[in-house]
Design an enzyme around this catalytic site. Structure first.
Site, short mmCIF file in Angstrom:
data_model
loop_
_atom_site.label_atom_id
_atom_site.label_comp_id
_atom_site.label_asym_id
_atom_site.label_seq_id
_atom_site.Cartn_x
_atom_site.Cartn_y
_atom_site.Cartn_z
N ASP A 173 -26.62 -14.11 4.24
CA ASP A 173 -26.23 -14.94 3.09
C ASP A 173 -26.19 -14.05 1.84
O ASP A 173 -26.60 -14.45 0.75
CB ASP A 173 -27.20 -16.11 2.89
CG ASP A 173 -26.67 -17.14 1.88
OD1 ASP A 173 -25.43 -17.19 1.66
OD2 ASP A 173 -27.48 -17.90 1.31
N ASP A 190 -33.87 -14.30 -0.74
CA ASP A 190 -33.34 -15.43 0.03
C ASP A 190 -32.86 -14.99 1.41
O ASP A 190 -31.70 -15.14 1.77
CB ASP A 190 -32.16 -16.05 -0.77
CG ASP A 190 -31.95 -17.51 -0.38
OD1 ASP A 190 -32.75 -18.03 0.41
OD2 ASP A 190 -30.99 -18.10 -0.89
#
Ligand SMILES: Nc1ncnc2c1ncn2[C@@H]1O[C@H](COP(=O)(O)OP(=O)(O)OP(=O)(O)O)[C@@H](O)[C@H]1O
Ligand SMILES: [Mg+2]
Length: 237
Positions: A173, A190
């Site tokens: 991501d 993240d």
């Protein structure tokens, strides 16, 4: 931290009782002492600025139970041998997700990629190093002013290579939204959806990561996306 301090901070949010209990457990362990500001609220998680028992800043990422997109989380968990045979209730998927982020942060750090140091996790709460100066969080790459974009790009490319070659991981991501800029150095964040190379879709995810990064930096200079992708793949061979 006293019972009321945490409750003051949390009662106006959507956190459920079990999240409170999890926070109390982390307080008892001495990992968290105080939560004193929201860094960012999102659909699936909120990130708080906190203090540990020494008064040092920490980042506390709390996943909401109840609103997440569990099906897509499963896409990233299934195919990862590290998480074989897991139960698939909403709650257990979130707990796996948080554990996965903790492990991926550790793995990334171990192979020389700059990410927030993982400190602790329990249930839906992840505690990590705070990336920022004093109480001000570092900006995401998208909002940062870049003195030397080419250098930043090459550093990110080297992170992708190290992660792939030594960590056996694809971030999955990666974009200008999941990179913080601290002192002109990129910090990847993240990483919960990161997958190991054996995951059936790891190559597709790596391509997408490369493509996002190349798209962002092509605003500054010419980038050969295919060459970047190949250079990372080759590093892993
Ligand atoms: N360790 C950290 N130090 C400082 N700020 C952080 C840290 N981790 C996350 N943040 C901030 O919180 C934001 C959200 O964190 P992250 O990207 O990990 O969560 P997310 O799951 O993408 O949340 P969302 O549901 O909002 O998309 C980041 O964009 C960043 O601004
Ligand atoms: Mg994010």
């Amino acid at each position: 931290m006293t019972w009321t301090k945490i409750e003051d901070k949390i009662t106006n949010t959507v956190f459920d009782k079990s999240t409170l209990m999890t926070l109390y457990a982390l307080v008892r362990k001495g990992v968290v002492d105080l939560l004193y500001g929201v860094i960012k609220t999102g659909k699936e998680s909120n990130v708080y600025l906190g203090k540990d028992k020494n008064g040092d800043n920490i980042a506390v990422k709390i996943h909401r139970i109840g609103t997440g997109d569990y099906r897509s989380m499963l896409d990233y968990i299934e195919g990862d041998l590290r998480f074989k045979g897991i139960k698939k209730s909403k709650r257990s998927i979130i707990y796996i997700w948080v554990k996965k982020e903790f492990k991926n942060l550790k793995r990334a750090r171990d192979c020389g990629v700059t990410v927030p140091s993982p400190i602790a996790f329990k249930n839906n709460v992840l505690v990590m190093e705070f990336i920022g100066k004093d109480d001000i969080p570092s900006p995401i790459l998208k909002d940062a002013r870049l003195d030397d974009p080419e250098k930043v790009f090459e550093t990110i490319r080297s992170y992708m290579k190290k992660l792939y070659k030594y960590g056996n991981l694809v971030h999955a991501d990666l974009s200008e939204y999941n990179i913080l800029m601290k002192d002109d150095m990129p910090v990847l964040i993240d990483i919960s959806q990161g997958v190991i190379r054996e995951h059936p879709r790891s190559e597709e995810f790596l391509k997408r990561d490369v493509s996002n990064i190349c798209r962002f930096f092509s605003k500054f200079f010419e980038v050969d996306e295919k060459e970047v992708f190949e250079s990372i793949k080759d590093a892993g061979d």
